[in-house]
Design a protein around this motif. Sequence first.
Motif, PDB file in Angstrom:
ATOM      1  N   SER A 147      -3.680   3.731   0.363  1.00  0.00           N
ATOM      2  CA  SER A 147      -4.470   2.832  -0.464  1.00  0.00           C
ATOM      3  C   SER A 147      -3.660   1.600  -0.816  1.00  0.00           C
ATOM      4  CB  SER A 147      -4.875   3.512  -1.775  1.00  0.00           C
ATOM      5  OG  SER A 147      -5.418   2.577  -2.686  1.00  0.00           O
ATOM      6  N   PRO A 148      -4.309   0.414  -0.790  1.00  0.00           N
ATOM      7  CA  PRO A 148      -3.657  -0.729  -1.430  1.00  0.00           C
ATOM      8  C   PRO A 148      -3.265  -0.349  -2.858  1.00  0.00           C
ATOM      9  CG  PRO A 148      -5.619  -1.436  -0.255  1.00  0.00           C
ATOM     10  CD  PRO A 148      -5.633   0.074  -0.251  1.00  0.00           C
ATOM     11  N   HIS A 208       0.829  -1.208   0.000  1.00  0.00           N
ATOM     12  CA  HIS A 208       0.000   0.000   0.000  1.00  0.00           C
ATOM     13  C   HIS A 208       0.859   1.251   0.000  1.00  0.00           C
ATOM     14  CE1 HIS A 208       0.750  -0.495   4.370  1.00  0.00           C
ATOM     15  NE2 HIS A 208       0.718   0.824   4.390  1.00  0.00           N
ATOM     16  N   PRO A 216      -1.996   3.414  -6.735  1.00  0.00           N
ATOM     17  CA  PRO A 216      -2.989   3.353  -5.674  1.00  0.00           C
ATOM     18  C   PRO A 216      -4.377   3.724  -6.196  1.00  0.00           C
ATOM     19  CG  PRO A 216      -1.853   5.443  -5.571  1.00  0.00           C
ATOM     20  CD  PRO A 216      -1.205   4.657  -6.702  1.00  0.00           C
TER      21      PRO A 216
END
Length: 265
Positions: free
Chosen positions: A252-253, A78, A243
């Motif tokens: 964000s992942p 992430h 992301p």
Amino acid sequence: MSIPAETAVDQLLTQLAEGRLQVVDLTNKLSADTPTLRLPEPFANLIDFSLESVSEFDDSGPLWRHNNIHTGEHIGTHLDAPRHWISNRDGADVSELPVSRLIGPAHVLDISARAAEDPDFLLEVDDIRAWEAEHGPLREGGWLLVHSGWDQYAQDRDAFLNFSDGASHTPGISAAAAQWLAEETPIAGYGVETVGIDAGNGFALDPPMPAHHHLLGADKYGITSLQNLGSLPPTGALVVVCPLPIVGGTGSPARVLAVVPGGQL
């Protein structure tokens, strides 16, 4: 009728098709079993990733299958956005990051031998300067990616977090080196193979979690839980960080890819 000259994009596609360039996936698989950060009480933890089936070729959707996803922002591989940390609490969210800063030259620094001997190893300024003396200066808009060998534990939660004696023991960066990267280099981001951009004992440093404090405070980004950095050359690769553009998101992942010259894998 004249034939248009070959563009840079055409050249890139040709080199990929012919194997002169290759794409390496630097992303850990994302599932309910993906190791995630565990903060001690009284701090709150994010939820792990999970899938919730909505329909599966049944009355809810006879021709399709789809799921809801449930996840924290900072799960698996992430990105940390500047507003993630108090040192830049009003900084950019994930949706506001300039995409030009999410793609750039990769600088790969190998500390795997030292991390194998000492899981609490901290990268110092002299280590980075020694790398620069051999490979050239860190470039504008580049990403410093630290290969610690920790990706070998990516599917083993206990080994990945390496928690004992009341602390997590994973390699990271010293406060002085984090500040130097933030203030004295033109990089866009800093990437690691561990669960976070700081060492497992990062709260014990001054300031606590110095990579977060200094790098995010300087409007630079972090990327964690990377894979396969050992297959990249020290220089000459291109990294692409993708992301989700979450409005208000602190992270964000992400899918992270590297483009490397063929024959270097």
